[in-house]
Design a protein around this motif. Structure first.
Motif, mmCIF file in Angstrom:
data_model
loop_
_atom_site.group_PDB
_atom_site.id
_atom_site.type_symbol
_atom_site.label_atom_id
_atom_site.label_comp_id
_atom_site.label_asym_id
_atom_site.label_seq_id
_atom_site.Cartn_x
_atom_site.Cartn_y
_atom_site.Cartn_z
ATOM 1 N N UNK A 138 8.121 5.118 5.435
ATOM 2 C CA UNK A 138 7.277 4.672 4.331
ATOM 3 C C UNK A 138 7.316 3.156 4.210
ATOM 4 N N UNK A 139 6.161 2.565 3.904
ATOM 5 C CA UNK A 139 6.076 1.133 3.631
ATOM 6 C C UNK A 139 5.733 0.944 2.161
ATOM 7 N N UNK A 140 6.559 0.182 1.439
ATOM 8 C CA UNK A 140 6.217 -0.257 0.085
ATOM 9 C C UNK A 140 5.502 -1.587 0.248
ATOM 10 N N UNK A 141 4.241 -1.641 -0.098
ATOM 11 C CA UNK A 141 3.393 -2.782 0.252
ATOM 12 C C UNK A 141 2.747 -3.416 -0.972
ATOM 13 N N UNK A 142 2.944 -4.731 -1.095
ATOM 14 C CA UNK A 142 2.206 -5.497 -2.087
ATOM 15 C C UNK A 142 0.817 -5.786 -1.513
ATOM 16 N N UNK A 189 -3.412 -7.017 1.811
ATOM 17 C CA UNK A 189 -2.840 -5.678 1.859
ATOM 18 C C UNK A 189 -3.781 -4.596 2.328
ATOM 19 N N UNK A 190 -5.051 -4.663 1.956
ATOM 20 C CA UNK A 190 -5.993 -3.627 2.373
ATOM 21 C C UNK A 190 -6.129 -3.588 3.894
ATOM 22 N N UNK A 191 -6.167 -4.763 4.508
ATOM 23 C CA UNK A 191 -6.251 -4.815 5.966
ATOM 24 C C UNK A 191 -4.954 -4.328 6.609
ATOM 25 N N UNK A 204 1.929 8.066 11.481
ATOM 26 C CA UNK A 204 2.894 8.912 10.774
ATOM 27 C C UNK A 204 3.627 8.172 9.660
ATOM 28 N N UNK A 205 3.403 6.866 9.557
ATOM 29 C CA UNK A 205 4.048 6.073 8.508
ATOM 30 C C UNK A 205 3.141 6.036 7.283
ATOM 31 N N UNK A 206 3.689 6.403 6.145
ATOM 32 C CA UNK A 206 2.926 6.394 4.889
ATOM 33 C C UNK A 206 3.029 5.032 4.213
ATOM 34 N N UNK A 207 2.070 4.758 3.323
ATOM 35 C CA UNK A 207 2.043 3.481 2.608
ATOM 36 C C UNK A 207 1.955 3.744 1.107
ATOM 37 N N UNK A 208 2.884 3.167 0.367
ATOM 38 C CA UNK A 208 2.854 3.207 -1.094
ATOM 39 C C UNK A 208 2.610 1.786 -1.585
ATOM 40 N N UNK A 209 1.518 1.570 -2.283
ATOM 41 C CA UNK A 209 1.214 0.261 -2.834
ATOM 42 C C UNK A 209 2.026 0.053 -4.116
ATOM 43 N N UNK A 210 2.677 -1.111 -4.201
ATOM 44 C CA UNK A 210 3.378 -1.518 -5.427
ATOM 45 C C UNK A 210 2.827 -2.894 -5.767
ATOM 46 N N UNK A 211 1.940 -2.943 -6.753
ATOM 47 C CA UNK A 211 1.125 -4.140 -6.973
ATOM 48 C C UNK A 211 1.129 -4.587 -8.423
ATOM 49 N N UNK A 212 0.792 -5.855 -8.618
ATOM 50 C CA UNK A 212 0.585 -6.359 -9.977
ATOM 51 C C UNK A 212 -0.794 -5.982 -10.499
ATOM 52 N N UNK A 213 -1.693 -5.595 -9.619
ATOM 53 C CA UNK A 213 -3.072 -5.317 -10.015
ATOM 54 C C UNK A 213 -3.181 -3.969 -10.721
ATOM 55 N N UNK A 214 -3.946 -3.937 -11.779
ATOM 56 C CA UNK A 214 -4.199 -2.705 -12.516
ATOM 57 C C UNK A 214 -4.856 -1.657 -11.608
ATOM 58 N N UNK A 215 -4.529 -0.395 -11.869
ATOM 59 C CA UNK A 215 -5.060 0.687 -11.038
ATOM 60 C C UNK A 215 -6.582 0.684 -10.985
ATOM 61 N N UNK A 216 -7.225 0.348 -12.102
ATOM 62 C CA UNK A 216 -8.676 0.399 -12.149
ATOM 63 C C UNK A 216 -9.308 -0.609 -11.199
ATOM 64 N N UNK A 270 -3.869 4.309 1.917
ATOM 65 C CA UNK A 270 -2.603 4.383 1.184
ATOM 66 C C UNK A 270 -2.365 5.800 0.676
ATOM 67 N N UNK A 271 -1.097 6.164 0.576
ATOM 68 C CA UNK A 271 -0.733 7.504 0.097
ATOM 69 C C UNK A 271 -0.421 7.525 -1.393
ATOM 70 N N UNK A 272 -0.331 6.341 -2.002
ATOM 71 C CA UNK A 272 -0.043 6.275 -3.426
ATOM 72 C C UNK A 272 -0.162 4.854 -3.924
ATOM 73 N N UNK A 273 -0.163 4.708 -5.243
ATOM 74 C CA UNK A 273 -0.360 3.389 -5.854
ATOM 75 C C UNK A 273 0.448 3.320 -7.146
ATOM 76 N N UNK A 274 1.266 2.272 -7.255
ATOM 77 C CA UNK A 274 2.016 1.997 -8.477
ATOM 78 C C UNK A 274 1.820 0.537 -8.861
ATOM 79 N N UNK A 275 1.887 0.251 -10.147
ATOM 80 C CA UNK A 275 1.935 -1.145 -10.571
ATOM 81 C C UNK A 275 3.401 -1.545 -10.699
#
Length: 210
Positions: free
Chosen positions: A50-54, A62-64, A75-87, A98-103
């Motif tokens: 898993x990659x925790x990605x800003x 990050x999108x690229x 086979x490597x998953x990506x979890x976004x951990x960002x300052x940007x609001x989900x919306x 990405x497999x998930x998104x957190x602020x």
């Protein structure tokens, strides 16, 4: 054991994420990166799950990077951990792979829960992200103009907002100056604006980038 690569250009953030995950017996931080250019080499050198990605990284955004990871390490998953609001970003990030998104305001417990959920099922969708996905799918209200941008257009807008020149953007994205100029022209047209300065003001007013 869930092996994680943390990618964030802020050392304090990386330390906080690492300490949170290190407290769990089934998760280990295999490597850390501060720039997008390091990610693929580190994934080749370390066996990560898993990659925790800003999203807001120096250079290639990050999108690229999500697309690069999904292409070269499917086979490597990506979890976004960002300052940007989900919306603003969740739908775009998930569509990119990405497999998930957190602020970054999420509780440490939710980060751990997200890591385990993605490892077990390949996906973590919080209530706020689910709401953003529903809003995106609704057709009874007009979407903001910036949601109509392609990921590449969005990336060019991010770099313009960060003060990059067309030549600098061309170098960072491995594009020709002419191509970047074309993207800039499309941005002005799609957003109903007139100049690069207008693009920057638009991005600031809509809180697209930090």
């Amino acid at each position: 054991m869930i092996r994680v690569l943390i990618v964030d250009d802020h050392p304090i953030v990386r330390r906080g994420l690492k300490e949170t995950l290190a407290a769990e017996s089934d998760i280990t931080v295999a490597a850390e990166a501060a720039r997008s250019e390091e990610v693929l080499d580190l994934l080749a050198a370390h066996s990560c799950d898993l990659v925790l990605l800003d999203l807001s990284l120096p250079g290639r955004g990050g999108l690229e990077v999500i697309k690069d990871i999904r292409h070269q390490f499917p086979n490597v998953r990506v979890l976004i951990v960002s300052t940007h609001d989900e919306s603003q970003y969740a739908v775009r990030a998930i569509r990119a792979g990405a497999s998930g998104y957190l602020t970054k305001s999420s509780a440490p417990e939710e980060l751990v829960r997200a890591v385990r959920s993605i490892d077990a099922s390949g996906r973590y969708i919080s209530e706020s992200v689910a709401s953003a996905l529903v809003d995106f799918a609704r057709d009874d209200q007009p979407a903001p103009l910036h949601q109509r941008l392609s990921d590449r257009e969005h990336e060019v807008l991010r770099l313009l907002t960060a003060g990059r020149t067309v030549s600098e953007i061309a170098g960072e994205l491995s594009l020709s100056v002419k191509t970047v100029s074309t993207y800039r022209s499309r941005l002005v047209e799609k957003l109903g604006l007139r100049s690069t300065a207008d693009l920057v003001r638009y991005a600031i007013e809509h809180k697209l980038f930090n």
